[in-house]
Scaffold this active site. Structure first.
Site, PDB file in Angstrom:
ATOM      1  N   CYS A  65      39.627 -16.693  29.975  1.00  0.00           N
ATOM      2  CA  CYS A  65      38.866 -17.937  30.076  1.00  0.00           C
ATOM      3  C   CYS A  65      38.108 -18.094  28.754  1.00  0.00           C
ATOM      4  O   CYS A  65      38.531 -17.526  27.751  1.00  0.00           O
ATOM      5  CB  CYS A  65      37.947 -17.929  31.302  1.00  0.00           C
ATOM      6  SG  CYS A  65      36.729 -16.597  31.363  1.00  0.00           S
TER       7      CYS A  65
HETATM    8  C1  RB5 Z   1      34.715 -23.039  30.924  1.00  0.00           C
HETATM    9  O1  RB5 Z   1      34.051 -23.934  30.170  1.00  0.00           O
HETATM   10  C2  RB5 Z   1      34.066 -21.682  30.770  1.00  0.00           C
HETATM   11  O2  RB5 Z   1      32.895 -21.628  31.505  1.00  0.00           O
HETATM   12  C3  RB5 Z   1      35.008 -20.620  31.233  1.00  0.00           C
HETATM   13  O3  RB5 Z   1      36.188 -20.693  30.493  1.00  0.00           O
HETATM   14  C4  RB5 Z   1      34.550 -19.188  31.153  1.00  0.00           C
HETATM   15  O4  RB5 Z   1      34.104 -18.885  29.866  1.00  0.00           O
HETATM   16  C5  RB5 Z   1      33.605 -18.750  32.160  1.00  0.00           C
HETATM   17  O5  RB5 Z   1      33.218 -17.590  32.253  1.00  0.00           O
END
Ligand code: RB5
Length: 152
Positions: A65
């Site tokens: 993420c």
């Molecule tokens: C998305 O914007 C972001 O919050 C996600 O990709 C991640 O970093 C969350 O932990």
């Protein structure tokens, strides 16, 4: 090794693609869970992949993420899953050798593609060392049972 599960949210779609290419070139089979769709929430992807690990469908999975944090926090809610966020090779090795982490998480906004590939390679090539680490991982499993019920 079974197929490696991989998932990402919208922040890490590109990193996921880079890693799939890297893994396939290295001879691994990959199952892609990540939707390329905009607005996919990391908890939805993380829980699906973590459940597949808990059920034995995959013995390893990678979740990406923005930071790797949301994926790690969510995957660790699934009983039996040990997810580790790693952005360096030493941590990736220790995540396997000491913690027997079946899930690696990374943040596309934290790590570049070349280092990410090296981290994934180190994590995949490392195995749980057992020995003094075994009773510690057994304690994690005991805590898992206490709060989450039986580990599948
Ligand atoms: C998305 O914007 C972001 O919050 C996600 O990709 C991640 O970093 C969350 O932990």
């Amino acid at each position: 090794m079974k197929k490696i599960g991989i998932g990402a949210d919208g922040a890490a779609t590109q990193l996921k693609g880079t890693l799939i290419e890297y893994l396939e070139e290295a001879g691994y089979e990959v199952e892609d869970y990540g939707s390329e769709a905009e607005g996919v929430d990391y908890p939805d992807v993380a829980v699906e992949v973590a459940e597949a690990v808990a059920s034995g469908e995959h013995d390893r999975a990678i979740l990406c993420c923005g930071t790797g944090l949301g994926m790690s926090i969510t995957a660790n809610k699934v009983p039996g899953v040990r997810a580790a966020q790693c952005h360096d090779v030493y941590s990736a090795e220790r995540a396997r050798k000491s913690n027997n982490a079946q899930v690696l998480t990374m943040g596309a906004r934290v790590i570049g593609p070349e280092l990410a590939k090296t981290v994934v390679g180190a994590w995949l090539e490392s195995e749980f060392a057992g020995g003094g680490s075994a009773p510690k991982v057994a304690k994690i499993e005991e805590i898992d049972r206490r709060y989450n019920g039986a580990i599948r």
